[in-house]
Design a protein around this motif. Structure first.
Motif, mmCIF file in Angstrom:
data_model
loop_
_atom_site.group_PDB
_atom_site.id
_atom_site.type_symbol
_atom_site.label_atom_id
_atom_site.label_comp_id
_atom_site.label_asym_id
_atom_site.label_seq_id
_atom_site.Cartn_x
_atom_site.Cartn_y
_atom_site.Cartn_z
ATOM 1 N N GLN A 1 0.846 -1.199 0.000
ATOM 2 C CA GLN A 1 0.000 0.000 0.000
ATOM 3 C C GLN A 1 0.882 1.250 0.000
ATOM 4 O OE1 GLN A 1 -3.710 -0.157 0.893
ATOM 5 N NE2 GLN A 1 -3.330 -2.183 0.042
ATOM 6 N N CYS A 2 0.296 2.348 -0.462
ATOM 7 C CA CYS A 2 1.008 3.620 -0.382
ATOM 8 C C CYS A 2 1.102 4.032 1.095
ATOM 9 C CB CYS A 2 0.255 4.688 -1.164
ATOM 10 S SG CYS A 2 0.903 6.335 -0.909
ATOM 11 N N ILE A 3 2.245 4.642 1.469
ATOM 12 C CA ILE A 3 2.409 5.023 2.871
ATOM 13 C C ILE A 3 1.528 6.217 3.253
ATOM 14 C CG2 ILE A 3 4.739 4.135 3.320
ATOM 15 C CD1 ILE A 3 5.653 7.081 2.651
ATOM 16 N N ALA A 4 1.111 7.002 2.252
ATOM 17 C CA ALA A 4 0.340 8.194 2.589
ATOM 18 C C ALA A 4 -1.145 8.046 2.288
ATOM 19 C CB ALA A 4 0.891 9.396 1.839
ATOM 20 N N CYS A 5 -1.499 7.157 1.352
ATOM 21 C CA CYS A 5 -2.894 7.025 0.933
ATOM 22 C C CYS A 5 -3.253 5.560 1.152
ATOM 23 C CB CYS A 5 -3.046 7.347 -0.552
ATOM 24 S SG CYS A 5 -2.101 8.799 -1.068
ATOM 25 N N SER A 6 -4.494 5.296 1.507
ATOM 26 C CA SER A 6 -4.822 3.900 1.743
ATOM 27 C C SER A 6 -5.230 3.220 0.448
ATOM 28 C CB SER A 6 -5.924 3.796 2.784
ATOM 29 O OG SER A 6 -7.005 4.604 2.403
ATOM 30 N N LYS B 1 3.961 2.571 -8.000
ATOM 31 C CA LYS B 1 3.605 3.987 -7.950
ATOM 32 C C LYS B 1 2.194 4.154 -7.399
ATOM 33 C CE LYS B 1 3.644 8.005 -10.969
ATOM 34 N NZ LYS B 1 3.957 8.474 -12.307
ATOM 35 N N CYS B 2 2.011 5.172 -6.566
ATOM 36 C CA CYS B 2 0.668 5.482 -6.083
ATOM 37 C C CYS B 2 0.017 6.440 -7.066
ATOM 38 C CB CYS B 2 0.717 6.128 -4.696
ATOM 39 S SG CYS B 2 -0.874 6.817 -4.197
ATOM 40 N N HIS B 3 -1.149 6.073 -7.611
ATOM 41 C CA HIS B 3 -1.809 6.925 -8.608
ATOM 42 C C HIS B 3 -2.535 8.104 -7.981
ATOM 43 C CE1 HIS B 3 -1.746 4.165 -12.373
ATOM 44 N NE2 HIS B 3 -0.557 4.407 -11.880
ATOM 45 N N TYR B 4 -2.573 8.150 -6.674
ATOM 46 C CA TYR B 4 -3.235 9.283 -6.024
ATOM 47 C C TYR B 4 -2.255 10.393 -5.688
ATOM 48 C CZ TYR B 4 -7.681 7.088 -5.999
ATOM 49 O OH TYR B 4 -8.859 6.539 -6.421
ATOM 50 N N CYS B 5 -1.079 10.031 -5.105
ATOM 51 C CA CYS B 5 -0.162 11.084 -4.692
ATOM 52 C C CYS B 5 1.151 11.038 -5.450
ATOM 53 C CB CYS B 5 0.100 11.021 -3.192
ATOM 54 S SG CYS B 5 1.172 9.665 -2.707
ATOM 55 N N GLY B 6 1.358 10.012 -6.288
ATOM 56 C CA GLY B 6 2.582 9.965 -7.068
ATOM 57 C C GLY B 6 3.770 9.343 -6.348
ATOM 58 N N PHE B 7 3.595 8.871 -5.146
ATOM 59 C CA PHE B 7 4.680 8.247 -4.393
ATOM 60 C C PHE B 7 5.204 7.012 -5.137
ATOM 61 C CE2 PHE B 7 5.833 4.933 -1.227
ATOM 62 C CZ PHE B 7 6.973 5.534 -0.706
ATOM 63 N N VAL B 8 6.538 6.895 -5.187
ATOM 64 C CA VAL B 8 7.164 5.824 -5.955
ATOM 65 C C VAL B 8 8.085 5.008 -5.058
ATOM 66 C CG1 VAL B 8 8.916 5.422 -7.734
ATOM 67 C CG2 VAL B 8 7.088 7.057 -8.147
#
Ligand code: ADP
Ligand code: ZN
Length: 822
Positions: free
Chosen positions: A536-541, A554-561
């Motif tokens: 999971q993304c660390i910032a978005c669930s 890659k997180c498609h919500y915040c762009g975290f890679v």
């Protein structure tokens, strides 16, 4: 006499503020001017909405600081329209006005705090962490504090300032975009004719000087009296010294003039002109009705319901022609992703360089200059996405909203959360203009307005007939049951056997294929095959998406890679594998199956560059590729004659979302993309892959029965009280920590219950499917009111006034006519 102005501020305050206008600024301020005004401890760029308002003598007014633009940046028409937007969409007038200005026009302020007292005794009741930071660094900006993780609210900083431990310094930063000036050569009076210039030649000694005069003769001959200095210097290979000599001899002078950064392609009419075709029967009827309405110069809204390939664009062009003949101008709205050079070309080949285009891929300076030129009356028509509805075009006679059902017309964030289609209808009404809402799948809202007699329906039920096919057929549609395929063939790939066969036969016949997969990346999910763990993304669930080219998650919500995991943190197995099929995975599979085929991929990742989008489409149009695979970008407005097969990899994605509109949207998307097949002489076929072949949506699609489907949906909406039978307003509370967000959302529920009658229901507070985005928690309330309840806006406005005023780290936003329920 005390001169005053009332201004609208670009911040979420509902009222307008009044200021004193100092004598020195009087002459340069009008309604619509941009001015700088102080609010509490800050300075804002605001728009003047009223002059000389009455104030009680005892009120102590603050003064306007400066004038940013003396020429009004908005006219009275846009003032009225944005005022309506603010009232209807429940935001500040200034916020709505902001949307009418090109980005980057505001003067920004930069705030810095300096340490004013080091003594801990002075810092009582103020954050100890702030104290520690300030003692160490001596100064800080609010952005800096946020970056280092200190969550200090504005109120806390103000308190520290009042207590005398911090000193605030404000510096104004000039607007990002401004008029660009250029240097030009101006000939002295005596030398403005070619004869005079030729007579001059023998008197000059330097060859460079002669070259410049020769060049100027050429310019004068071609009617260019004041050519750009840089061009002349470059053409003659002459330096500044030569220019200065000519200047000293009084032959030329160098002047400064404004230059407009209009993109080259918008300036040149280098397109082959096109003529209107002979209209087919239903097209001719639509054109007739529209011409009459434009001629009448009265408000009228039409819904143009034409199947894909029925020739709607030609109808728009005919209506535009009529509008221009009456010396009026127009706005054409298209969904952002349908605003391709191919679309623009169709308008330019009819109307040349009187067509202005505004879109988000243009540089800020370019957009600013095109906007100014629109305001100056240089163009007859503006084409753009939703914000173009607020373009400052004069003499508006016609507004066209293409693909009016498209969700991208609704702005989500920030305010104003307006729906450009509804604003279009309003603007047309205020201007006594004609509005055309065109679509192959009109929204239920528009159909309901037709039923009530508010809008007039024009239909084009058939495709444009061709010689080979006097009644051009719509493509045939086949539904492929993926479960059955899996049982039969042990399906591992994203492509079923019938789809693979269909693609193969097109490749043999040198025809083209479009494939839709509404999901980018290689595979949406990277899963542990042993225990089912998904990173999971660390910032978005949300689950991270696997991108194969870069080998990243890659997180498609915040762009975290992050890098893909090797071993599972839960079970230790090294068994991660991509699951499901994004666009990348499908295109890789295709190239394995059809090694000779040229494949193009179009999604957000492959269209990052400025012109990438255009280049992909152009390559496909020029037959440089056989297969185009992409997200919904491939569904809109494309017109390629050689495409005979359209395949949808997975229809179910949209049918699973928990929203009352998701099914309607899926239907529209599938109908859209199906419409890409068989547009010219070759018959088209569409293959839809699904695990739910029994879903009613498919039989309506196969029959091309939009009306039947719309009737079905309409009944359901009526039963449930959803739009167009009811109104939906969303209230979102966002922030951290979770507990505070939840509490504020609960408070809002109480407030709304107090204000609204029992016929209005309030759902929530609920958490959305994705609980957290960028470390922020979100809670939603949904207000659902019957259409017959007239006081809804008024009541919610009262609730806004009664709500607790801004709380640090918590944000509340109201979304009138929200498209999504949560
Ligand atoms: P829509 O926007 O309804 O999908 P288009 O306007 O793109 O349809 O028209 C489809 C194609 O048919 C275009 O290539 C267009 O130039 C052509 N076309 C439209 N009207 C006619 C007509 N009356 N006669 C011949 N060709 C036409
Ligand atoms: Zn994220």
């Amino acid at each position: 006499m005390l001169r005053t102005v009332r201004v609208a501020l670009p911040i979420p305050v509902v009222k307008e503020y009044t200021y004193e206008l100092p004598g020195a600024l009087e002459a340069s301020v009008n309604i619509g001017s941009l001015v700088l005004v102080p609010v509490r401890t800050r300075v804002y760029t605001a728009i003047v909405t009223e002059l000389d308002v009455e104030v009680r003598p005892e009120v102590n007014l603050r003064r306007v600081r400066a004038v940013v633009s003396d020429e009004p940046v908005v006219n009275t028409e846009l003032l009225a329209l944005t005022h309506w937007i603010a009232r209807y969409y429940l935001c500040a007038w200034g916020e709505a006005l902001q949307a009418a200005l090109p980005a980057g026009m505001q003067t920004k302020e930069k705030v810095t705090f300096y340490l004013a007292s080091e003594s801990p005794a002075d810092w009582v009741n103020i954050s100890a962490r702030l104290y520690a930071h300030m003692v160490k660094h001596r100064k800080a900006t609010p952005a800096r504090l946020k970056r280092v993780g200190l969550r200090i609210s504005d109120d806390e900083l103000t308190k520290a300032e009042k207590q005398g431990v911090l000193r605030r310094a404000v510096e104004l930063v000039n607007p990002k975009v401004r008029a660009k000036m250029g240097k030009f050569i101006s000939l002295a009076h005596a030398f403005r004719t070619t004869t005079a210039l030729r007579d001059l030649l023998p008197q000059l000694r330097g060859t460079k000087q002669k070259a410049i005069i020769q060049e100027l003769i050429r310019c004068v001959e071609s009617g260019q009296i004041e050519p750009p200095l840089a061009d002349v210097q470059q053409n003659c290979n002459a330096g500044p010294q030569t220019v200065r000599t000519l200047e000293q001899r009084g032959i030329i002078s160098i002047i400064e003039k404004r230059v407009f950064r209009i993109p080259e392609w918008m300036r040149l009419a280098d397109v082959s002109p096109s003529k209107a075709p002979v209209f087919h029967t239903s097209q001719a009827k639509a054109v007739e009705a529209l011409r009459e309405a434009v001629e009448a110069q009265e408000y009228h809204t039409f819904v143009l319901h034409g199947v894909t390939g029925s020739g709607k664009t030609e109808v728009y062009l005919a209506a535009l022609e009529k509008t221009f003949a009456l010396k009026q101008s127009a706005i054409v709205l298209v969904p952002e992703i349908a605003l391709t050079p191919q679309t623009v070309q169709r308008f330019r080949s009819r109307f040349g360089n009187t067509v202005a285009v505004l879109h988000s891929r243009m540089a800020q300076g370019e957009r600013y200059d095109v906007w100014e030129q629109i305001r100056a009356g240089r163009y007859r028509v503006v084409i753009g996405p939703r914000s173009a509805i607020l373009a400052p075009i004069q003499n508006l006679g016609l507004i066209i909203v293409d693909e009016e059902h498209d969700g991208s017309y609704k702005q989500m964030d920030p305010a104003p959360r307006y729906h450009a289609r509804d604003v279009a209808v309003m603007r047309a009404r205020m201007r006594q203009a004609v509005c055309i809402l065109g679509s192959a799948t009109p929204s239920l809202e528009s159909l309901a307005n037709v039923k009530q007699g508010k809008y007039t329906l024009l239909t084009m039920p058939d495709r444009v007939p061709t010689k080979e096919r006097p009644s051009a057929a719509l493509p045939s549609i086949r539904v492929i049951d993926l479960c059955e395929e899996r049982d039969k063939n042990d399906l591992h790939s994203a492509l079923s056997t019938p789809l693979i066969q269909a693609i193969g036969s097109r490749l043999e016949r040198k025809e083209q294929v479009i494939l839709l997969q509404n999901r980018r990346g290689f595979a949406p999910i990277f899963e542990c095959q042993n225990c089912g763990f998904v990173p999971q993304c660390i910032a978005c669930s949300v689950s991270m998406t696997y991108h194969q080219v870069k080998q990243q998650l890659k997180c498609h919500y915040c762009g975290f890679v992050r890098n893909p995991l090797v071993s599972c943190p839960k079970c230790d197995a090294a068994a991660f594998a991509p699951l499901g099929s994004g666009t990348q995975r499908v295109s890789q599979e295709l190239s394995e199956l059809f090694s000779d085929a040229q494949i193009l991929r179009m999604d957000r990742d492959s269209t990052q560059g400025k012109d990438a989008h255009h280049e992909i489409l152009k390559a496909f149009a020029d037959n440089q590729a056989d297969i185009l695979i992409g997200t919904q970008m491939v569904a809109k407005g494309l017109d390629f004659g050689r495409v005979t097969l359209v395949g949808v990899i997975n229809c179910d994605i949209g049918l699973r979302l928990p929203d009352f509109r998701s099914e309607e949207r899926t239907f529209q998307l599938l109908m859209q993309v199906a419409g890409r097949a068989g547009r010219a002489d070759l018959p088209g076929e569409v293959l839809l892959q699904t695990r739910r072949p029994k879903h009613p949506i498919f039989s309506f699609l196969q029959e091309h029965d939009f009306d039947g489907y719309a009737q079905d949906l309409m009944k359901e909406r009526e039963t449930l009280g959803y739009p167009p039978f009811g109104r939906i307003m969303g209230v979102q509370v966002r922030g951290a920590p979770k507990r505070k967000v939840e509490r504020l959302a609960g408070k809002w529920r109480e407030l709304l219950l107090e204000q609204l009658p029992s016929t209005v229901s309030i759902l929530g507070p609920e958490q959305p499917y994705i609980e957290r985005v960028e470390h922020q928690y979100r809670y939603f309330l949904v207000i659902k009111a019957p259409k017959t309840y007239r006081n809804l806006h008024e009541d919610v406005r009262t609730a806004i006034k009664m709500a607790p005023s801004s709380i640090p780290n918590l944000h509340v936003s109201i979304n009138v006519d929200a498209l999504e329920q949560v």
